[in-house]
Design an enzyme around this catalytic site. Structure first.
Site, PDB file in Angstrom:
ATOM      1  N   THR A 180      32.272  81.306  26.930  1.00 41.65           N
ATOM      2  CA  THR A 180      31.784  81.645  25.579  1.00 41.65           C
ATOM      3  C   THR A 180      32.716  81.104  24.501  1.00 41.65           C
ATOM      4  O   THR A 180      32.272  80.532  23.503  1.00 41.65           O
ATOM      5  CB  THR A 180      31.677  83.181  25.438  1.00 41.65           C
ATOM      6  OG1 THR A 180      30.819  83.667  26.461  1.00 41.65           O
ATOM      7  CG2 THR A 180      31.130  83.576  24.073  1.00 41.65           C
ATOM      8  N   ASN A 196      29.005  78.456  19.102  1.00 42.32           N
ATOM      9  CA  ASN A 196      29.437  77.874  20.387  1.00 42.32           C
ATOM     10  C   ASN A 196      28.366  76.984  21.028  1.00 42.32           C
ATOM     11  O   ASN A 196      28.263  76.887  22.246  1.00 42.32           O
ATOM     12  CB  ASN A 196      29.939  78.967  21.333  1.00 42.32           C
ATOM     13  CG  ASN A 196      28.854  79.970  21.716  1.00 42.32           C
ATOM     14  OD1 ASN A 196      27.753  79.918  21.205  1.00 42.32           O
ATOM     15  ND2 ASN A 196      29.184  80.870  22.621  1.00 42.32           N
ATOM     16  N   TYR A 239      19.377  89.430  20.029  1.00 39.58           N
ATOM     17  CA  TYR A 239      20.732  89.845  20.400  1.00 39.58           C
ATOM     18  C   TYR A 239      20.926  91.365  20.343  1.00 39.58           C
ATOM     19  O   TYR A 239      22.050  91.837  20.244  1.00 39.58           O
ATOM     20  CB  TYR A 239      21.756  89.137  19.511  1.00 39.58           C
ATOM     21  CG  TYR A 239      22.026  87.712  19.935  1.00 39.58           C
ATOM     22  CD1 TYR A 239      22.625  87.429  21.164  1.00 39.58           C
ATOM     23  CD2 TYR A 239      21.691  86.640  19.113  1.00 39.58           C
ATOM     24  CE1 TYR A 239      22.876  86.129  21.563  1.00 39.58           C
ATOM     25  CE2 TYR A 239      21.940  85.325  19.504  1.00 39.58           C
ATOM     26  CZ  TYR A 239      22.537  85.088  20.728  1.00 39.58           C
ATOM     27  OH  TYR A 239      22.799  83.798  21.131  1.00 39.58           O
ATOM     28  N   PHE A 289      30.800  91.813  15.998  1.00 42.34           N
ATOM     29  CA  PHE A 289      30.364  90.490  15.534  1.00 42.34           C
ATOM     30  C   PHE A 289      28.848  90.384  15.359  1.00 42.34           C
ATOM     31  O   PHE A 289      28.330  89.325  15.018  1.00 42.34           O
ATOM     32  CB  PHE A 289      30.867  89.389  16.484  1.00 42.34           C
ATOM     33  CG  PHE A 289      30.465  89.567  17.927  1.00 42.34           C
ATOM     34  CD1 PHE A 289      29.192  89.202  18.370  1.00 42.34           C
ATOM     35  CD2 PHE A 289      31.361  90.084  18.852  1.00 42.34           C
ATOM     36  CE1 PHE A 289      28.814  89.352  19.692  1.00 42.34           C
ATOM     37  CE2 PHE A 289      30.991  90.243  20.192  1.00 42.34           C
ATOM     38  CZ  PHE A 289      29.705  89.879  20.608  1.00 42.34           C
ATOM     39  N   GLU A 344      14.233  86.459  27.921  1.00 43.92           N
ATOM     40  CA  GLU A 344      14.548  85.541  26.820  1.00 43.92           C
ATOM     41  C   GLU A 344      13.548  84.384  26.741  1.00 43.92           C
ATOM     42  O   GLU A 344      13.165  83.960  25.642  1.00 43.92           O
ATOM     43  CB  GLU A 344      15.986  85.036  26.983  1.00 43.92           C
ATOM     44  CG  GLU A 344      16.998  86.155  26.773  1.00 43.92           C
ATOM     45  CD  GLU A 344      18.425  85.795  27.169  1.00 43.92           C
ATOM     46  OE1 GLU A 344      19.303  86.660  27.013  1.00 43.92           O
ATOM     47  OE2 GLU A 344      18.673  84.661  27.638  1.00 43.92           O
ATOM     48  N   HIS A 347      23.393  78.628  24.202  1.00 49.68           N
ATOM     49  CA  HIS A 347      23.281  79.910  24.899  1.00 49.68           C
ATOM     50  C   HIS A 347      22.811  79.662  26.328  1.00 49.68           C
ATOM     51  O   HIS A 347      22.072  78.719  26.573  1.00 49.68           O
ATOM     52  CB  HIS A 347      22.245  80.780  24.166  1.00 49.68           C
ATOM     53  CG  HIS A 347      21.850  82.016  24.909  1.00 49.68           C
ATOM     54  ND1 HIS A 347      22.630  83.146  24.906  1.00 49.68           N
ATOM     55  CD2 HIS A 347      20.781  82.287  25.700  1.00 49.68           C
ATOM     56  CE1 HIS A 347      22.036  84.081  25.659  1.00 49.68           C
ATOM     57  NE2 HIS A 347      20.915  83.575  26.144  1.00 49.68           N
ATOM     58  N   ARG A 384      25.392  78.217  33.621  1.00 45.38           N
ATOM     59  CA  ARG A 384      26.573  78.800  32.995  1.00 45.38           C
ATOM     60  C   ARG A 384      27.825  77.981  33.323  1.00 45.38           C
ATOM     61  O   ARG A 384      28.742  77.877  32.515  1.00 45.38           O
ATOM     62  CB  ARG A 384      26.703  80.275  33.377  1.00 45.38           C
ATOM     63  CG  ARG A 384      25.657  81.091  32.598  1.00 45.38           C
ATOM     64  CD  ARG A 384      25.616  82.528  33.004  1.00 45.38           C
ATOM     65  NE  ARG A 384      26.732  83.326  32.528  1.00 45.38           N
ATOM     66  CZ  ARG A 384      26.809  83.865  31.317  1.00 45.38           C
ATOM     67  NH1 ARG A 384      25.868  83.638  30.432  1.00 45.38           N
ATOM     68  NH2 ARG A 384      27.831  84.608  30.974  1.00 45.38           N
ATOM     69  N   LYS A 430      22.157  75.924  19.599  1.00 42.19           N
ATOM     70  CA  LYS A 430      22.364  76.774  18.414  1.00 42.19           C
ATOM     71  C   LYS A 430      22.503  75.942  17.132  1.00 42.19           C
ATOM     72  O   LYS A 430      22.701  74.717  17.188  1.00 42.19           O
ATOM     73  CB  LYS A 430      23.594  77.638  18.645  1.00 42.19           C
ATOM     74  CG  LYS A 430      23.443  78.583  19.839  1.00 42.19           C
ATOM     75  CD  LYS A 430      24.624  79.538  19.933  1.00 42.19           C
ATOM     76  CE  LYS A 430      24.463  80.474  21.107  1.00 42.19           C
ATOM     77  NZ  LYS A 430      25.550  81.476  21.161  1.00 42.19           N
ATOM     78  N   ARG A 453      30.164  73.401  25.969  1.00 41.15           N
ATOM     79  CA  ARG A 453      30.903  74.081  24.888  1.00 41.15           C
ATOM     80  C   ARG A 453      32.257  73.419  24.638  1.00 41.15           C
ATOM     81  O   ARG A 453      32.709  73.350  23.502  1.00 41.15           O
ATOM     82  CB  ARG A 453      31.059  75.562  25.223  1.00 41.15           C
ATOM     83  CG  ARG A 453      29.743  76.332  24.993  1.00 41.15           C
ATOM     84  CD  ARG A 453      29.845  77.731  25.503  1.00 41.15           C
ATOM     85  NE  ARG A 453      28.704  78.548  25.114  1.00 41.15           N
ATOM     86  CZ  ARG A 453      28.337  79.654  25.751  1.00 41.15           C
ATOM     87  NH1 ARG A 453      29.024  80.079  26.811  1.00 41.15           N
ATOM     88  NH2 ARG A 453      27.300  80.356  25.339  1.00 41.15           N
TER      89      ARG A 453
HETATM   90  P1  CMP Z   1      25.866  83.806  23.637  1.00 41.32           P
HETATM   91  O1  CMP Z   1      26.159  83.328  25.001  1.00 41.32           O
HETATM   92  O2  CMP Z   1      24.646  83.299  22.966  1.00 41.32           O
HETATM   93  O3  CMP Z   1      25.801  85.418  23.636  1.00 41.32           O
HETATM   94  C1  CMP Z   1      26.269  86.223  22.599  1.00 41.32           C
HETATM   95  C2  CMP Z   1      26.862  85.441  21.468  1.00 41.32           C
HETATM   96  O4  CMP Z   1      27.673  86.199  20.595  1.00 41.32           O
HETATM   97  C3  CMP Z   1      27.815  84.398  22.024  1.00 41.32           C
HETATM   98  O5  CMP Z   1      27.113  83.411  22.701  1.00 41.32           O
HETATM   99  C4  CMP Z   1      28.554  83.983  20.780  1.00 41.32           C
HETATM  100  O6  CMP Z   1      27.765  83.128  19.951  1.00 41.32           O
HETATM  101  C5  CMP Z   1      28.681  85.339  20.086  1.00 41.32           C
HETATM  102  N1  CMP Z   1      29.984  85.967  20.377  1.00 41.32           N
HETATM  103  C6  CMP Z   1      30.415  86.445  21.556  1.00 41.32           C
HETATM  104  N2  CMP Z   1      31.656  86.973  21.440  1.00 41.32           N
HETATM  105  C7  CMP Z   1      32.001  86.820  20.147  1.00 41.32           C
HETATM  106  C8  CMP Z   1      33.151  87.168  19.391  1.00 41.32           C
HETATM  107  N3  CMP Z   1      34.200  87.778  19.961  1.00 41.32           N
HETATM  108  N4  CMP Z   1      33.157  86.871  18.082  1.00 41.32           N
HETATM  109  C9  CMP Z   1      32.091  86.264  17.518  1.00 41.32           C
HETATM  110  N5  CMP Z   1      30.964  85.922  18.164  1.00 41.32           N
HETATM  111  C10 CMP Z   1      30.920  86.182  19.479  1.00 41.32           C
END
Ligand code: CMP
Length: 139
Positions: free
Chosen positions: A93, A114, A51, A59, A128, A117, A87, A11, A104
């Protein structure tokens, strides 16, 4: 059922911080083969499409804004049990909850920024991967 392919993208926060090499090294040392890889940038609209599943979440707008704020590095990866093992390699996350030594834990800035992905299912890995790579690139 164990599968052999997953999708990932490094990212904008991790690209900006100069961590493409360190993250890619961890991925390969964990036994994943890089099937496809490129550096690109999403428009806010394309980030929104990627997304879409989160479009009702509070968010969502911030996430689309962030994901289109800089370069990203999408990849298709191959390994036995790819989705689950990847994962585990990237961690939770929220980096505050990510296990020590995970990508992460080492590189993420926040729950949004973070670092990386990882697809959550075989079905999503295929969807994807196709979002970023044509059939001839997914050899
Ligand atoms: P990802 O695994 O790419 O999938 C969805 C993304 O949304 C996640 O990683 C984060 O970048 C973002 N995300 C998930 N939960 C939150 C949250 N509570 N607040 C802000 N961003 C979030």
């Amino acid at each position: 059922m164990a599968t052999n392919r997953t999708f990932t993208m490094i990212k904008p926060d991790a690209v900006e911080a100069g961590n493409i090499g360190a993250i890619t090294k961890m991925i390969q040392e964990a036994g994943f083969r890089i099937v496809a890889m490129k550096m690109t940038k999403l428009s806010e609209e394309r980030a929104g499409q990627f997304y879409e599943v989160h479009s009702e979440r509070p968010f969502y707008n911030d996430l689309c804004n962030y994901m289109s704020s800089g370069a990203i590095v999408p990849m298709i990866l191959e390994k036995d049990n790819a989705v689950e093992d990847f994962r585990t390699l990237i961690g939770a996350t929220n980096p505050a909850e990510a296990a020590e030594g995970t990508i992460r834990n080492l590189f993420a800035e926040s729950i949004e920024a973070n670092a990386i992905h990882g697809s959550d299912s075989d079905e999503n890995a295929a969807i994807e991967g196709s979002f970023f790579f044509s059939a001839t690139e997914r050899f």
